[in-house]
Scaffold this motif. Structure first.
Motif, PDB file in Angstrom:
ATOM      1  N   VAL A 148       3.999  -3.187   2.501  1.00  0.00           N
ATOM      2  CA  VAL A 148       4.111  -1.776   2.170  1.00  0.00           C
ATOM      3  C   VAL A 148       4.121  -1.561   0.660  1.00  0.00           C
ATOM      4  O   VAL A 148       3.581  -0.584   0.151  1.00  0.00           O
ATOM      5  N   SER A 149       4.692  -2.495  -0.066  1.00  0.00           N
ATOM      6  CA  SER A 149       4.751  -2.274  -1.515  1.00  0.00           C
ATOM      7  C   SER A 149       3.360  -2.315  -2.134  1.00  0.00           C
ATOM      8  O   SER A 149       3.090  -1.610  -3.099  1.00  0.00           O
ATOM      9  N   VAL A 150       2.504  -3.145  -1.580  1.00  0.00           N
ATOM     10  CA  VAL A 150       1.140  -3.198  -2.092  1.00  0.00           C
ATOM     11  C   VAL A 150       0.436  -1.872  -1.804  1.00  0.00           C
ATOM     12  O   VAL A 150      -0.253  -1.306  -2.649  1.00  0.00           O
TER      13      VAL A 150
ATOM     14  N   PHE B 257       1.867   0.956  -1.403  1.00  0.00           N
ATOM     15  CA  PHE B 257       2.461   1.959  -2.283  1.00  0.00           C
ATOM     16  C   PHE B 257       1.872   1.884  -3.685  1.00  0.00           C
ATOM     17  O   PHE B 257       1.409   2.876  -4.245  1.00  0.00           O
ATOM     18  N   LEU B 258       1.842   0.687  -4.260  1.00  0.00           N
ATOM     19  CA  LEU B 258       1.351   0.565  -5.632  1.00  0.00           C
ATOM     20  C   LEU B 258      -0.107   1.012  -5.728  1.00  0.00           C
ATOM     21  O   LEU B 258      -0.498   1.730  -6.645  1.00  0.00           O
ATOM     22  N   THR B 259      -0.884   0.572  -4.751  1.00  0.00           N
ATOM     23  CA  THR B 259      -2.313   0.893  -4.774  1.00  0.00           C
ATOM     24  C   THR B 259      -2.532   2.399  -4.737  1.00  0.00           C
ATOM     25  O   THR B 259      -3.263   2.964  -5.554  1.00  0.00           O
ATOM     26  N   TRP B 260      -1.892   3.040  -3.786  1.00  0.00           N
ATOM     27  CA  TRP B 260      -2.127   4.482  -3.639  1.00  0.00           C
ATOM     28  C   TRP B 260      -1.468   5.287  -4.748  1.00  0.00           C
ATOM     29  O   TRP B 260      -1.976   6.313  -5.163  1.00  0.00           O
TER      30      TRP B 260
END
Ligand SMILES: Nc1ncnc2c1ncn2[C@@H]1O[C@H](COP(=O)(O)OP(=O)(O)OP(=O)(O)O)[C@@H](O)[C@H]1O
Ligand SMILES: Nc1ncnc2c1ncn2[C@@H]1O[C@H](COP(=O)(O)OP(=O)(O)OP(=O)(O)O)[C@@H](O)[C@H]1O
Ligand SMILES: [Mg+2]
Ligand SMILES: [Mg+2]
Lengths: 293, 359, 316, 400, 359
Positions: A117-119, A121-124
């Motif tokens: 989920v953190s990836v 989150f960071l991407t979006w």
């Protein structure tokens, strides 16, 4: 079968032992504790006085709880149904293809699902960044040429996070739908062709009724999963108006870890617990009734 | 009513050719069976007639219409699938009505046809059930019913009995024959079970390896197989084949030296183009135990079937043949016997598999 | 590719059923749209990767070019030098692998007992597992936290691992698998003088390592991706996992986007690799865990809601 | 050999300076004390983690803290007392700090924090752009910014063509608003008079202050929504001549400038848009988490105190991060006075407006939440300014 | 070598009794076939001998040992399952060694036995393959091989041929018979296919509905069925049954009035306890077309099997019988025929199903 009872019990004990230990200590015991805790005025760590139903009365009348409830409900609405429809549409489209093209397309849709989920989150968060985000080009079209923060503008927050969530999780649903579609024998479609059914009629009278059970499954899985939403909403709300976008699990988190109110947090958890059980049973019954009309 | 004519029809999947210039003429009302080993292209041919598979070359006519470029629903044929392909979420009545609804037939007419078909097939009581609530045989009948209501020019059936258990299979086979007698519509039936083919067909199309080996009535196929393949494929237990060592002549007929003996035949020596590389074929039922028979051997195994007994006999030259004896045979393994072949039922096959029959 | 994973034999039949009419325009347009949407769906991932290898200046230049003018790996070097991502990696690897092994071993044993042995309490245990499906683990965070605190397990690998060992779906799938093994195998093994442990470890598990592999892979992916619990259980940087670390620990200064994307890429890489290598197994596992195979049948057999809930699985 | 686990929330240029200090400390104390530093997300995440981990004895040995939040921290039992003996052992004392700062670290006379710096809101400017517009004086400082209408006119002048008059990150606007509230002489909190914004007049002043910033947004002088890094980039890329931010971004620009990637720039006190000079301010301090359940270790404590003392004594380097050292000796030194642009805005320290002393104050506390729940959104038009002000007052008073 | 003796063995699942006091004595070296319709308890009985199913009452002895309380691996019998249950992840050699390894047989001995069995079954070349790389017939042989290496006192086989396709099934049947001739170990074989039973068994145990109907050699079972059930179950096509209207007498033998005619039999009138509620049984192969036969009817359906032709004939009184004609029969549906029954092959059954045969 001739069984050696004693040996069988012993074997069972050895095999089931680890399970009993793990589930007893980490599921049964905490669940009991949770219920007990919800009747006390305890801090996060440490004991507290028995206060009966006070916590329930308090939580149920709290504005933040209501907003957590409605935010969660809103999030469920925004994710569950669109996710199901989009996944079905994509599954139909993917199912048409074959060979490497199908594999490639499926991988494109599925890859996001396995990312942390953190990836996501960071991407979006980067893509929708107000100043440099690529998506602002699109946002500007709808906002008079101005960029707009999608996660700091409260009415846009949930739809945005829901959109990201759909992007993130639809791979899973697509797979289920494809499996459902594959379960329909191609001969059924051949029979329908001989029966003069066109594309649309085939979809309405054959495909849709036959993937209905998968649809129920997908809806149920989604509902339960999204009621427990925390990660994305929390991450996107850091630094923003967290209270305005708070969800139920986040509310539990806030009570327990920010405000150090263990008892009230347990109360909220018990309420969430009950809600999920009731809702999943209800939804299942409802959808089943429709599916079998 | 309409004839179905196939003219030099071919089919490939990619580079693999599965049908090579197949032609045939099916007369209206016939019961045609496509018989052949697995993978020989039977289903493909049937599906090409139905329109479910493209034709690569050649033409297909049904009646006066060329149909090979028409979609399936415009060909006026109905298909019964091996697994029936009943719509699992519809009742029997809905299954049968679906095709008519799609073409806008009016309700009263649909109801009439469905009820007629249901009566004929004795499934009237099942009309409100779902396919999952039916037995195998009932499903089979519903699948046929779904075909019947469309009043097609021909029924295409792809191994419709192979999902049924042995007993039901025999019963349904009989029902199907009776149904055909009653409605008289052309039926094309695919199977690899030769008993089904023999008992049902007015004509059998024996296929092998992309081609048609023989088209003929069951008796023609059985007693005058067009090739060694047909001879071996049709009939159970299978025909015995013996390598021919030498061919001599008696009264214009061939005398075959094989299996360590000399077998007299009714095959005119004149029809034989060669005397080398021949194989003698005799069916077990034409090979009986007889004092002074031309082939001698020792019984290795006795299989008693009740009404007859099969003897597995090791001949003098080491070949193993199956002969038939009466139901009450008392022969036991180890006994020496001599066997006589019915000379009117002997066959010769050359190296290419072409057949020469007793005349 | 995953297409085969779904059902190899049916794919061929499906192919056959499609009638390739001469120039299917609608079909071509549909395929083109599908392809575009698929690429769009992949695009965010592509964009993250590309951003991470652009020079900082280019990232904020507003040019938004789809291909970096110059490939630089400064962002990666920076996060390597300035964060403890190496330690988080070790934490993630260790916890995910340990969770996977423990879950698989304990679930296989338990499922075997439930499926093949008759012992008192069997039904109770099964009901307990089903109950687990309905219970939101998220609701238990408070008590898990308290429990781990009591045993001084917070900020330890054990503390991160323990609550994540509750993965009922693995037991259910194993049980269904063991149930579906024809009983003749067990009987054959018994006639071959094999005991239960031999049957489990020499016959049942080896008979289809694919199931174990599939379950192992999704358990691993799930553990690697877990956020909420590791986020709570690791209060110190030394025990954080990658997904938690990259959102919690700040370091960078100046233009952060490239560095954030680099950390995202690094965090997503292991699971992406696992997926790309084991695509078939991953898709198979999802099918297994959702019990999709039997959906149609179950639907027609009008199951109870309880049955239905048992089919639910890996909630995302 | 002691290892001191250190948590801070210092990102950006602050982070770099602090890292350098830690490295210097570690180098100097090689073989005796090692600091193991971790930087967590500023605000709620940091304070939540610190609070929970301290409660379970898993907190760090030392942490940075905002002085404004000390009452709340003490109330929740997160901090451990720092005695006079502790201080003496490390060679520091109350008298090394201003009375105000040292008192801010105490609750009911008990010390829980050692002050480190004071920081506040300042105005960054682009010398090139200002010079071009004729707004730069001989001394390189901007001239003629004071007065609301005047300032707005200047902003208008720079706005257009994709450029903005001023860059103000949305999440930080409450600081500007609190400063402008202070410039009007408003009272935020008076327990005796009834809590937050005791008079309608105070509320009106708050509304006024909101209106100013909202006016900038409405007039397009500043983007509606902008995150901190982007706001910084707006300024550093020359898209905006002014940037209102805390002094902690000073090193960012110093470094960029040193690398030759930035124009000539400067920083001054906020312009006076109302009657008085005033700017939002807070202080960083060091605290020792209570870490309940963990055995006290006198040697560790001594080491921690040594770290604190060393940091304060070496806070000249910290001043490089734009902050004003709390340690008298450093602040009064010639070296500090020579620092540019620090000296250009040092005056704000005297006219600072701090958070009131209440357990609701501080970041990641009800007051901080209220700022971001009501006031920031009011600047983007989500809530009417007057309503926002009233809601904030009611919410906070409700929690007293 | 050891006899297997079952004494009053009973079995229930819960309240459902599936076997009721079954007794039999199987002599060492016999090839016994359990034959019966699906669900009659054949598998259950076999599995009780193997020890895979508990015995509720009665005793089982193998040789001198009472085994009914012993676990399966201590009974000295080996089992071949319907689906073979070969361990899919082990090679053929490992499959065959597994059981011996488990009891700690030494390596050299295991290798010897496996190689011997492989040679005997001609699977030597397959020893390193996995089951998935084998054909159906090869799997079957491996399954037998796995049993053989254990050198059991008896082989128990539960429908081992039913997974094979028709052709292979016939071949494997023959191989199995030869194997039994060669090794001579007792075999107990379960099937519901009467052809298999007839061809393989030294004695058939016909079971129905919890009980044994008859134990006898194949010929006994075929020509002197002990009950109407056995008569109907054994033989294909099945025996014709006609309701008897009246029984008269001629020379001490019964004259049966049935099917609209009078059928002479060789059944002594004296053995008949009653003349009411009787049924006449005649097998199709004992019912031939003959001028002046005693039964008259009309052909409804003709099934040509090649070597013989089955006629479905509607008799004067409406009953439908199947008669046999030669392979070259020219009869067509609609033709009137008269049929003669072979009087030595007529049977009578009373209302309880008890049988009376021509003597
Ligand atoms: N879609 C396809 N692509 C490639 N080859 C195919 C396809 N469909 C069928 N074939 C091949 O064409 C040949 C004929 O297939 P077909 O299904 O007609 O055989 P069949 O005679 O019906 O066999 P069976 O008795 O097993 O049903 C086979 O060799 C098969 O492998
Ligand atoms: N575990 C069980 N529980 C309850 N009833 C059972 C069980 N196993 C078998 N039965 C019943 O016992 C009866 C005999 O079963 P069995 O398997 O022995 O039949 P069978 O003669 O082998 O049939 P088939 O030819 O179909 O294999 C059947 O009616 C079956 O339904
Ligand atoms: Mg076919
Ligand atoms: Mg059975």
């Amino acid at each position: 079968m001739l069984r050696d009872r004693k040996q069988e019990y012993l074997t069972a004990l050895i095999l089931v032992g680890p399970f009993i230990l793990i589930y007893g200590a980490l599921f049964v015991w905490p669940t009991i504790q949770m219920v007990l805790l919800s009747f006390t005025k305890a801090p996060l760590i440490g004991a507290g006085d028995w206060v009966g139903w006070d916590n329930y009365v308090k939580i149920l009348s709290q504005k933040l709880f209501h907003s957590a409830f409605w935010n969660t409900a809103w999030f469920v609405v925004l994710t569950v149904i669109p996710n199901t429809l989009i996944s079905l549409a994509i599954a139909l489209a993917v199912n048409r293809l074959n060979g490497w093209l199908q594999g490639f397309v499926l991988a494109c849709f599925f890859l996001p699902y396995i990312l942390p989920v953190s990836v996501v989150f960071l991407t979006w968060n980067w893509i929708i960044d107000v100043q440099y985000g690529l998506a602002q080009g699109v946002v500007a079209l709808f906002n008079g040429g101005e960029p707009k923060s999608l996660t700091r503008t409260i009415p846009l927050f949930m739809p945005t996070v829901a959109f990201v969530t759909v992007w993130w999780t639809m791979g899973f649903n697509i797979l289920l739908f494809i499996a459902g579609l594959r379960n329909i024998s191609p001969e059924i479609y051949e029979a329908a062709q001989l029966d003069s059914a066109g594309r649309w009629r085939q979809f309405m009278r054959i495909t849709w009724p036959l993937v209905w059970p998968v649809t129920v499954l997908v809806l149920t899985i989604q509902l339960i999963a999204q009621l427990k939403i925390f990660d994305q909403v929390y991450l996107f709300s850091i630094g923003g108006r967290q209270d305005a976008t708070i969800t139920l699990v986040q509310y539990i988190y806030k009570l327990a870890f920010q405000q150090n109110k263990g008892g009230e947090a347990a109360t909220a958890a018990v309420l969430l617990f009950g809600m999920i059980i009731v809702l999943s049973v209800l939804q299942y019954q409802l959808l089943r009734a429709r599916g079998e009309k | 009513m309409a004839d179905i004519v196939l003219n030099e029809v071919s089919k490939s999947y990619g580079t693999v050719q599965v049908l090579d210039s197949v032609s045939m003429h099916i007369r209206s009302g016939e019961f045609i069976v496509f018989l052949g080993p697995s993978g020989c292209g039977k289903s493909t041919l049937l599906r090409m007639i139905a329109g479910l598979e493209e034709v690569n070359a050649g033409q297909i006519h049904i009646g006066d219409t060329r149909v090979d470029q028409l979609p399936p629903n415009q060909r006026g044929v109905a298909m019964v699938f091996q697994n029936y392909a009943l719509y699992p979420h519809m009742t029997v009545r809905e299954n049968m009505s679906f095709g008519l609804q799609n073409v806008g037939t009016d309700k009263a007419e649909i109801a009439r046809r469905v009820d007629d078909a249901a009566r004929m097939l004795e499934i009237g009581a099942l009309l409100d059930r779902r396919p999952s609530q039916l037995s195998g045989g009932q499903r089979q009948r519903v699948a046929i019913g779904r075909a019947i209501v469309r009043e097609p020019k021909a029924f295409l059936l792809d191994e419709p009995l192979s999902n049924l258990d042995a007993g039901l299979r025999v019963r349904t086979r009989v029902e199907l024959a009776q149904l055909h007698q009653r409605i008289g519509t052309t039926m094309i039936f695919v199977t690899h079970d030769q008993t089904e083919a023999m008992t049902l067909a007015s004509r059998i199309v024996v296929m092998n390896n992309r081609r048609i080996e023989q088209i003929g009535t069951p008796m023609e196929v059985y007693s005058r197989p067009a090739s060694r393949f047909v001879a071996a494929f049709v009939g159970s237990p299978s025909m015995n084949f013996l390598d021919v060592a030498e061919v001599s002549e008696a009264e214009g007929k061939a005398l075959i030296h094989a299996g360590g003996g000399v077998v007299p035949t009714d095959i005119a020596i004149s029809v034989l183009p060669t005397r080398n590389g021949l194989t003698l074929g005799v069916r077990p039922d034409a090979l009986k135990v007889a004092e002074g028979g031309s082939l001698n051997g020792v019984v290795e195994l006795v299989e008693r079937l009740g009404d007859r007994t099969l003897l597995h006999v090791r001949l003098a030259d080491g070949a193993l043949v199956v002969a038939e004896d009466g139901g009450k045979s008392t022969l036991e393994p180890g006994v020496a016997v001599s066997l006589a072949a019915d000379r009117s039922e002997t066959h010769l096959f050359d190296a290419e598999g072409a057949a020469y029959h007793s005349s | 590719m995953s297409a085969e994973a779904l059902s190899g034999s049916q794919a061929a039949v499906a192919e056959r059923s499609r009638r390739d009419r001469p120039l299917d325009l609608v079909g071509i347009v549909l395929t083109a749209i599908t392809l575009l949407v698929a690429l769009a769906s992949f695009f965010p991932i592509y964009w993250a990767i590309i951003t991470s290898v652009k020079p900082d200046g280019e990232v904020i230049s507003g040019s938004n070019s789809l291909w970096p003018g110059r490939f630089v790996f400064d962002s990666y070097i920076h996060i390597w030098n300035n964060t403890n991502i190496a330690i988080w990696y070790v934490n993630s690897m260790v916890t995910s692998l340990v969770i996977t092994v423990l879950v698989i071993v304990s679930s296989a044993g338990c499922a075997y007992a439930l499926s093949q042995l008759d012992f008192p309490g069997r039904r109770l245990i099964y009901v307990l597992i089903l109950a687990c499906f309905m219970v939101p683990m998220q609701a238990l965070i408070v008590n898990h936290f308290v429990l781990m605190a009591q045993f001084k397990l917070l900020n330890t690998w054990a503390g991160i691992i323990l609550p994540q060992l509750i993965v009922p779906v693995v037991i259910i799938v194993y049980k269904q698998f063991f149930d579906s093994v024809p009983k003749e195998f067990r009987e054959a093994a018994m006639m071959d003088s094999a005991g239960h442990f031999k049957i489990l470890f020499r016959i049942y598990l080896p008979m289809n390592w694919g199931v174990t592999a599939a379950l192992g892979i999704i358990t691993f992916i799930g553990a690697w991706n877990a956020f909420l619990w590791p986020f709570l259980a690791a209060t110190g940087e030394a025990t954080m996992t990658v997904p938690v670390g990259i959102t919690q620990v700040k370091d960078a200064y100046g233009i952060v986007y490239g560095k954030l994307m680099a950390s995202a890429v690094v965090a997503g890489l292991p699971v992406a690799i696992v997926y790309l290598i084991f695509q078939r197994r991953v898709t198979q596992a999802i099918m297994l865990s959702a019990g999709v195979k039997g959906v149609t049948r179950r639907h027609l057999d009008t199951p109870s809601w309880f049955d239905r809930l048992t089919m639910r699985a890996t909630a995302p | 050999q002691q290892t001191v686990v250190w948590w801070d929330f210092l990102a950006g240029g602050d982070g770099v300076r602090m890292k350098a200090l830690i490295d210097a400390f570690n180098a100097e104390h090689e073989g005796e004390i090692t600091i193991e530093g971790t930087t967590l997300e500023w605000g709620t995440p940091f304070y939540t983690k610190l609070q929970t981990s301290s409660a379970i004895g898993e907190g760090p040995d030392i942490a940075t803290y905002h002085l404004s939040r000390i009452p709340l921290a003490v109330d929740s039992g997160t901090l451990s007392e720092i005695t006079d003996e502790d201080m003496a052992g490390a060679g520091i004392a109350n008298t090394d700090f201003t009375t105000a700062a040292s008192d801010a670290g105490k609750v009911d006379g008990t010390r829980y924090a050692v002050p480190f710096d004071q920081h506040g809101l300042i105005l960054y400017y682009n010398k090139d752009m200002l010079a071009e517009a004729g707004l730069l004086g001989e001394d390189g400082l901007p001239t003629g910014l004071d007065g609301l209408d005047n300032f707005n006119a200047i902003l208008a002048q720079f706005t257009g063509d994709g450029k903005y008059g001023i860059s103000t990150p949305t999440g930080d606007r409450y600081r500007t608003i609190y400063s402008l509230f202070g410039q009007q002489g408003g009272t935020m909190f008076d327990e005796a008079a009834g809590g937050f914004f005791p008079t309608d007049e105070d509320l009106a002043k708050l509304t006024n202050a909101i209106e100013v910033v909202k006016g900038w947004v409405d007039s397009g002088y500043t983007p509606v929504q902008v995150e901190s890094p982007a706001a910084l980039a707006l300024f550093s890329s020359g898209q905006s001549p002014f940037f209102i931010m805390g002094n902690w971004e000073v090193p960012t620009f110093v470094d960029l400038h040193a690398k030759g990637e930035l124009f000539e720039w400067g920083a001054v006190e906020l312009p006076v848009l109302f009657e008085n000079k005033a700017a939002w301010s807070d202080s960083h301090a060091f605290v020792i988490p209570a870490n309940s359940g963990k055995d006290a270790d006198p040697d560790k404590r001594a080491a921690v105190m040594q770290v604190i003392a060393w940091m304060d004594q070496h806070s000249l380097d910290w001043a490089g991060a734009g902050h004003i050292p709390a340690y008298n000796a450093v602040r009064e030194s010639a070296e500090f006075k020579a620092l540019k642009p620090q000296s250009d805005y040092a005056g704000f320290a005297d006219t600072a407006v701090f958070d009131p002393r209440t357990i609701l104050a501080g970041p990641a506390a009800p007051l901080g939440d209220a700022w971001s729940n009501y006031i920031n959104p009011a600047t983007t038009g989500e809530i009417e300014p007057a309503d926002a002000a009233a809601q904030m007052r009611d919410d906070l008073n409700g929690q007293l």
